[in-house]
Design a protein around this motif. Structure first.
Motif, mmCIF file in Angstrom:
data_model
loop_
_atom_site.group_PDB
_atom_site.id
_atom_site.type_symbol
_atom_site.label_atom_id
_atom_site.label_comp_id
_atom_site.label_asym_id
_atom_site.label_seq_id
_atom_site.Cartn_x
_atom_site.Cartn_y
_atom_site.Cartn_z
ATOM 1 N N LEU A 22 5.303 -15.882 20.436
ATOM 2 C CA LEU A 22 5.911 -16.739 21.447
ATOM 3 C C LEU A 22 7.025 -17.585 20.838
ATOM 4 O O LEU A 22 6.976 -17.939 19.664
ATOM 5 C CB LEU A 22 4.842 -17.682 22.042
ATOM 6 N N SER A 23 7.990 -17.933 21.678
ATOM 7 C CA SER A 23 9.119 -18.708 21.159
ATOM 8 C C SER A 23 8.728 -20.143 20.807
ATOM 9 O O SER A 23 9.501 -20.849 20.165
ATOM 10 C CB SER A 23 10.265 -18.708 22.168
ATOM 11 N N CYS A 24 7.534 -20.580 21.227
ATOM 12 C CA CYS A 24 7.128 -21.948 20.867
ATOM 13 C C CYS A 24 6.953 -22.089 19.356
ATOM 14 O O CYS A 24 6.914 -23.197 18.839
ATOM 15 C CB CYS A 24 5.862 -22.368 21.602
ATOM 16 N N TYR A 25 6.876 -20.981 18.629
ATOM 17 C CA TYR A 25 6.750 -21.053 17.166
ATOM 18 C C TYR A 25 8.099 -21.003 16.457
ATOM 19 O O TYR A 25 8.157 -21.087 15.240
ATOM 20 C CB TYR A 25 5.875 -19.910 16.649
ATOM 21 N N ASP A 26 9.186 -20.817 17.222
ATOM 22 C CA ASP A 26 10.517 -20.763 16.614
ATOM 23 C C ASP A 26 10.765 -22.017 15.792
ATOM 24 O O ASP A 26 10.212 -23.088 16.070
ATOM 25 C CB ASP A 26 11.598 -20.671 17.700
ATOM 26 N N ARG B 65 11.474 -22.465 24.967
ATOM 27 C CA ARG B 65 11.315 -21.727 26.215
ATOM 28 C C ARG B 65 11.988 -22.495 27.367
ATOM 29 O O ARG B 65 12.510 -21.914 28.303
ATOM 30 C CB ARG B 65 9.822 -21.575 26.475
ATOM 31 N N TYR B 66 11.960 -23.805 27.260
ATOM 32 C CA TYR B 66 12.641 -24.647 28.243
ATOM 33 C C TYR B 66 13.730 -25.425 27.520
ATOM 34 O O TYR B 66 13.463 -26.033 26.490
ATOM 35 C CB TYR B 66 11.667 -25.634 28.888
ATOM 36 N N GLY C 19 17.028 -35.828 28.085
ATOM 37 C CA GLY C 19 16.405 -34.697 28.762
ATOM 38 C C GLY C 19 16.617 -33.363 28.074
ATOM 39 O O GLY C 19 16.345 -32.306 28.641
ATOM 40 N N ILE C 20 17.102 -33.412 26.835
ATOM 41 C CA ILE C 20 17.313 -32.161 26.094
ATOM 42 C C ILE C 20 16.012 -31.766 25.389
ATOM 43 O O ILE C 20 15.306 -32.611 24.854
ATOM 44 C CB ILE C 20 18.429 -32.335 25.047
#
Ligand SMILES: [Zn+2]
Length: 500
Positions: free
Chosen positions: A122-126, A394-395, A386-387
């Protein structure tokens, strides 16, 4: 120490910048990155609006910049351009498991930085790194240097062939020339060998000095592994790092040495007995060279990657220092966001680094307030534009405290990301053991039997675990062995009580 790069020039007028040949050119803050990434320009930064410059800010704040001479090669102005492009494949170290080399792809390019993605995860581990990082290597490096490559999820270790993978998926490997030649400190002295013992500072709990082993050597760096602890405490460092000391250093300096986890009589740890029992050698004391003090001082200004939102680099001030670290404060932000960072971290840079490398710089709030169109939801956290998102790339942004990396609710959940390697199924674990300690350097046998290596989940919570099942936490069938937040903190308490 490296002298200031000739390219270094502080933007006297931030509409001007230097191009690669040193000529002035008009700032093109809104220009699309050459690789086609989506720029973060939905909320332009104050710097992008041409209203802010370091020169003006230092004058206004009556502040000083951290001298460029204090920064290492990995922190200072790069000598080469970032030539990586999105989609390129490479090999590199997993920052959360420094002994593990993985198949990575470039997910985003920004200035001299890269967002790297673990293929199959998953990209959350990037994670973000500098293009000149010593942690990344070209395709084929592991095979050449006899390192185990942790392959993309879903592939079988015995069946994975890089060239077939690239061909089948129509992928491009990152050309070798993009990886910088390293070894600013010269080659590793031959006295340092894999398997040798030393005493090393636990970087996660720097008051602790522990029994450790050289688990790996690559170029001019060694991998420190703490005996009988899991590899999440491992780290890479130079041989002259203040974190590594010869066997006997604690005794000479009146410090408590933390024995390996599970050592039968930790209060009476004996190096002589231990080396004999483990049939290992100590690194000869004479080869240790002490590094000079880092030289950073409180009130110096610099540019620092914000660990809570690592795509961002902010204007920051050093507010405190210790032997190995600096405490950074992000200008314009509450002091609750301050944190300690190692003085040799590749995430701290001299002022002007963003400007020279073409990276956006987040300037203090209030210097140029962003106009928000009426009716648009904004993040309620003061200072936050808000960045970014607590759940990773992912967001790209957020509009509420729920997704905000700086909201009180998320500050409490720091470091709650699930362990990527424990996300695997049991079947994968069986077919791919590259994450487990297979080198036997640590699962030593001082009392004649192999101890189970502590593999406590460093997780809990789960806010950051997009899509990962909470069940996966316990794939090893191992419960957290310590009730407290960190086993090492338990060790601190033990050590403290011993001292008391
Ligand atoms: Zn926010």
């Amino acid at each position: 120490m490296k002298q200031p790069n000739k390219k270094r020039k502080l933007s006297m007028d931030s509409k001007e910048r230097l191009d690669q040949d040193g000529r002035l050119e008009q700032a093109e803050e809104e220009k699309k990155p050459k690789d086609g990434t989506t720029p973060l320009s939905h909320v332009p930064s104050a710097a992008a609006q041409g209203a802010w410059s370091w020169e003006w800010y230092l004058k206004e704040q009556k502040a000083v910049a951290a001298p460029v001479e204090l920064f290492s090669k990995d922190q200072s102005f790069p000598e080469h351009e970032n030539g990586f492009q999105i989609g390129m494949r490479l090999e590199g170290i997993d920052p959360r498991h420094p002994s593990v080399f993985c198949v990575l792809s470039v997910a985003e390019v920004c200035g001299y930085r890269l967002r790297l993605h673990f293929d199959g995860y998953l990209s959350c581990y990037d994670f973000w790194t500098n293009a000149g990082s010593p942690d990344i290597h070209p395709v084929g490096w592991c095979e050449k240097t006899k390192h185990e490559l942790h392959i993309p999820k879903g592939y079988r270790k015995d069946k994975f062939v890089w060239m077939d993978y690239l061909k089948a998926c129509k992928l491009q490997n990152a050309p070798k020339k993009l990886f910088r030649n390293r070894s600013p400190n010269g080659p590793m002295p031959k006295e340092f060998q894999v398997g040798m013992k030393l005493e090393a500072v636990d970087r996660k709990n720097p008051s602790l000095v522990c029994v450790a082993t050289i688990a790996d050597i690559v170029e001019d760096r060694l991998l420190v592994h703490f005996d009988n602890w899991d590899d999440s405490y491992d780290y890479w460092c130079d041989v002259n790092s203040p974190y590594v000391q010869p066997v006997g250093w604690c005794q000479e300096n009146g410090r408590t040495l933390i024995a390996p986890q599970g050592y039968p009589d930790p209060e009476n740890f004996s190096w002589t007995e231990y080396l004999e029992a483990t049939q290992t050698n100590a690194v000869p004391a004479k080869v240790f060279k002490m590094r000079l003090p880092h030289g950073f001082l409180p009130n110096m200004k610099l540019e620092v990657v914000d660990k809570r939102n690592p795509r961002l680099i902010r204007v920051a001030t050093i507010v405190d220092v210790d032997d190995q670290r600096v405490k950074v404060h992000f200008d314009g932000w509450d002091h609750k966001y301050d944190y300690w960072v190692e003085a040799d971290s590749p995430d701290i840079h001299p002022i002007g680094w963003c400007d020279v490398t073409g990276h956006p710089l987040e300037v203090p709030q209030g210097t140029n307030d962003v106009k928000i169109p009426p009716g648009q939801a904004v993040c309620p956290t003061p200072g936050c534009r808000g960045i970014g998102h607590i759940r990773g790339p992912r967001y790209s942004g957020h509009h509420s405290a729920f997704g905000c990396p700086y909201s009180d609710m998320n500050l409490k959940k720091e470091a709650t990301l699930h362990d990527r390697l424990k996300e695997q199924t049991q079947a994968n674990l069986e077919s791919d053991s590259s994450h487990s300690k297979s080198k036997n350097l640590c699962s030593l046998n001082f009392n004649g039997k192999h101890e189970k290596v502590n593999s406590q989940p460093r997780i809990l919570g789960g806010a950051g675990a997009a899509g990962a099942s909470p069940v996966s936490v316990h794939v090893h069938g191992v419960s957290p062995p310590f009730p407290g937040p960190s086993p090492r903190q338990g060790a601190t308490l033990q050590a403290a009580s011993r001292r008391g």
